[in-house]
Design an enzyme around this catalytic site. Structure first.
Site, PDB file in Angstrom:
ATOM      1  N   PRO A  17       0.800  -1.227   0.000  1.00  0.00           N
ATOM      2  CA  PRO A  17       0.000   0.000   0.000  1.00  0.00           C
ATOM      3  C   PRO A  17       0.830   1.273   0.000  1.00  0.00           C
ATOM      4  O   PRO A  17       1.841   1.370   0.696  1.00  0.00           O
ATOM      5  CB  PRO A  17      -0.834  -0.103   1.273  1.00  0.00           C
ATOM      6  CG  PRO A  17      -0.199  -1.160   2.091  1.00  0.00           C
ATOM      7  CD  PRO A  17       0.493  -2.087   1.141  1.00  0.00           C
ATOM      8  N   ASN A  18       0.344   2.224  -0.771  1.00  0.00           N
ATOM      9  CA  ASN A  18       0.884   3.583  -0.883  1.00  0.00           C
ATOM     10  C   ASN A  18       2.183   3.673  -1.676  1.00  0.00           C
ATOM     11  O   ASN A  18       2.650   4.779  -1.946  1.00  0.00           O
ATOM     12  CB  ASN A  18       1.053   4.243   0.500  1.00  0.00           C
ATOM     13  CG  ASN A  18      -0.271   4.435   1.193  1.00  0.00           C
ATOM     14  OD1 ASN A  18      -1.185   5.003   0.614  1.00  0.00           O
ATOM     15  ND2 ASN A  18      -0.400   3.938   2.414  1.00  0.00           N
ATOM     16  N   ARG A  25       5.951  12.321  -2.718  1.00  0.00           N
ATOM     17  CA  ARG A  25       6.091  12.903  -1.384  1.00  0.00           C
ATOM     18  C   ARG A  25       7.164  12.138  -0.613  1.00  0.00           C
ATOM     19  O   ARG A  25       7.530  11.036  -0.983  1.00  0.00           O
ATOM     20  CB  ARG A  25       4.755  12.832  -0.622  1.00  0.00           C
ATOM     21  CG  ARG A  25       3.763  13.864  -1.127  1.00  0.00           C
ATOM     22  CD  ARG A  25       2.523  13.889  -0.270  1.00  0.00           C
ATOM     23  NE  ARG A  25       1.695  12.714  -0.540  1.00  0.00           N
ATOM     24  CZ  ARG A  25       1.163  11.918   0.396  1.00  0.00           C
ATOM     25  NH1 ARG A  25       1.372  12.151   1.668  1.00  0.00           N
ATOM     26  NH2 ARG A  25       0.430  10.890   0.065  1.00  0.00           N
ATOM     27  N   TYR A  30      11.988   8.064   1.008  1.00  0.00           N
ATOM     28  CA  TYR A  30      11.779   7.006   0.022  1.00  0.00           C
ATOM     29  C   TYR A  30      12.458   7.263  -1.322  1.00  0.00           C
ATOM     30  O   TYR A  30      12.359   6.426  -2.221  1.00  0.00           O
ATOM     31  CB  TYR A  30      10.276   6.794  -0.192  1.00  0.00           C
ATOM     32  CG  TYR A  30       9.556   6.377   1.068  1.00  0.00           C
ATOM     33  CD1 TYR A  30       9.944   5.234   1.768  1.00  0.00           C
ATOM     34  CD2 TYR A  30       8.502   7.133   1.588  1.00  0.00           C
ATOM     35  CE1 TYR A  30       9.296   4.850   2.933  1.00  0.00           C
ATOM     36  CE2 TYR A  30       7.841   6.751   2.743  1.00  0.00           C
ATOM     37  CZ  TYR A  30       8.245   5.612   3.414  1.00  0.00           C
ATOM     38  OH  TYR A  30       7.604   5.237   4.557  1.00  0.00           O
ATOM     39  N   ASN A  81       7.839  -5.858  -1.116  1.00  0.00           N
ATOM     40  CA  ASN A  81       7.823  -4.782  -0.138  1.00  0.00           C
ATOM     41  C   ASN A  81       6.364  -4.639   0.264  1.00  0.00           C
ATOM     42  O   ASN A  81       5.563  -4.027  -0.457  1.00  0.00           O
ATOM     43  CB  ASN A  81       8.351  -3.471  -0.731  1.00  0.00           C
ATOM     44  CG  ASN A  81       8.377  -2.348   0.294  1.00  0.00           C
ATOM     45  OD1 ASN A  81       7.838  -2.488   1.402  1.00  0.00           O
ATOM     46  ND2 ASN A  81       8.994  -1.235  -0.051  1.00  0.00           N
ATOM     47  N   ALA A  84       3.256  -0.957   4.718  1.00  0.00           N
ATOM     48  CA  ALA A  84       2.729  -0.951   6.088  1.00  0.00           C
ATOM     49  C   ALA A  84       2.258  -2.335   6.534  1.00  0.00           C
ATOM     50  O   ALA A  84       2.289  -2.656   7.736  1.00  0.00           O
ATOM     51  CB  ALA A  84       1.593   0.064   6.202  1.00  0.00           C
ATOM     52  N   GLU A 105      12.510  -9.944   0.963  1.00  0.00           N
ATOM     53  CA  GLU A 105      11.773  -8.789   1.496  1.00  0.00           C
ATOM     54  C   GLU A 105      12.643  -7.545   1.313  1.00  0.00           C
ATOM     55  O   GLU A 105      13.817  -7.558   1.692  1.00  0.00           O
ATOM     56  CB  GLU A 105      11.499  -9.025   2.986  1.00  0.00           C
ATOM     57  CG  GLU A 105      10.828  -7.857   3.680  1.00  0.00           C
ATOM     58  CD  GLU A 105      10.609  -8.109   5.171  1.00  0.00           C
ATOM     59  OE1 GLU A 105      10.955  -9.213   5.683  1.00  0.00           O
ATOM     60  OE2 GLU A 105      10.112  -7.192   5.842  1.00  0.00           O
ATOM     61  N   HIS A 107      12.858  -3.225   1.773  1.00  0.00           N
ATOM     62  CA  HIS A 107      12.328  -1.934   2.239  1.00  0.00           C
ATOM     63  C   HIS A 107      13.245  -0.832   1.759  1.00  0.00           C
ATOM     64  O   HIS A 107      14.480  -0.946   1.868  1.00  0.00           O
ATOM     65  CB  HIS A 107      12.202  -1.900   3.759  1.00  0.00           C
ATOM     66  CG  HIS A 107      11.213  -2.898   4.240  1.00  0.00           C
ATOM     67  ND1 HIS A 107       9.862  -2.702   4.090  1.00  0.00           N
ATOM     68  CD2 HIS A 107      11.370  -4.121   4.795  1.00  0.00           C
ATOM     69  CE1 HIS A 107       9.224  -3.768   4.553  1.00  0.00           C
ATOM     70  NE2 HIS A 107      10.123  -4.647   4.986  1.00  0.00           N
ATOM     71  N   ARG A 114      13.686   3.880  12.258  1.00  0.00           N
ATOM     72  CA  ARG A 114      12.463   4.689  12.239  1.00  0.00           C
ATOM     73  C   ARG A 114      11.627   4.442  13.497  1.00  0.00           C
ATOM     74  O   ARG A 114      12.142   3.990  14.501  1.00  0.00           O
ATOM     75  CB  ARG A 114      11.711   4.393  10.935  1.00  0.00           C
ATOM     76  CG  ARG A 114      12.582   4.707   9.701  1.00  0.00           C
ATOM     77  CD  ARG A 114      11.835   4.568   8.412  1.00  0.00           C
ATOM     78  NE  ARG A 114      10.725   5.514   8.352  1.00  0.00           N
ATOM     79  CZ  ARG A 114       9.723   5.428   7.483  1.00  0.00           C
ATOM     80  NH1 ARG A 114       9.703   4.440   6.600  1.00  0.00           N
ATOM     81  NH2 ARG A 114       8.758   6.322   7.493  1.00  0.00           N
TER      82      ARG A 114
END
Ligand code: CA2
Length: 157
Positions: A17-18, A25, A30, A81, A84, A105, A107, A114
């Protein structure tokens, strides 16, 4: 004599998601590359590695579970990835755990640097390996790692 035919092994890249918002942004976290940029660079690298790359993005947990289930038998490896859902989704973890192909995996950010809620990955114990904090390059490194793990295709006459 007929030429032997081989088909390249297939790798599925799953974006959670996203991640469709990449490049628009939070570039300090990112990066500036869009999801299309990342997918295009993976397709190009796949040509060099003789691996064909399919990419899938969804904002929906069930759609990601469905895609993972469909990958069994069709793909030689997965890069994921889960965004969330990394930190929340037992359903995605269980779907990955049911596979017998290598899963990397990825990221973009180093989740351990974080907020505390990002430190735990529910995927970690069921994936082959993780690449964190290297931005978009992490996906390409994951593809290189999978290409080394995947057995060469058998030529068919
Ligand atoms: O670092 C990563 O790759 C993450 O998987 C990214 C997720 C985050 O929830 C994970 O904790 C770590 C967030 C992806 C959202 O990406 C956006 C990009 C641009 C604008 C807004 C969100």
């Amino acid at each position: 004599m007929t030429a032997a035919a081989t088909s390249h092994p297939r790798v599925l890249v799953i974006h959670g998601p996203n991640l469709n918002l990449l490049g628009s942004r939070e570039p300090h976290i990112y990066g500036r590359q869009t999801l299309e940029d990342i997918n295009a660079s993976l397709t190009a690298l796949g040509l060099r590695l003789e691996v064909s790359v399919d990419a899938f993005q969804s904002n929906h947990e069930g759609a990601i579970v469905d895609r993972i289930q469909q990958a069994a038998g069709a793909y030689a490896g997965i890069i994921i990835n889960a965004a969330a859902y990394t930190h929340t989704s037992v359903a995605i973890r269980d779907a990955l755990a049911a596979l017998s192909i290598p899963v990397i995996e990825v990221h973009l950010s180093n989740i351990h640097q974080r907020e505390p809620f990002r430190h735990a990955s529910l995927m970690a114990a069921v994936v082959t390996g993780q690449i964190l904090g290297l931005g978009a390059a992490g996906y390409r490194l994951a593809l290189r790692a999978l290409a080394e793990m995947i057995p060469a295709p058998v030529a068919v006459a």
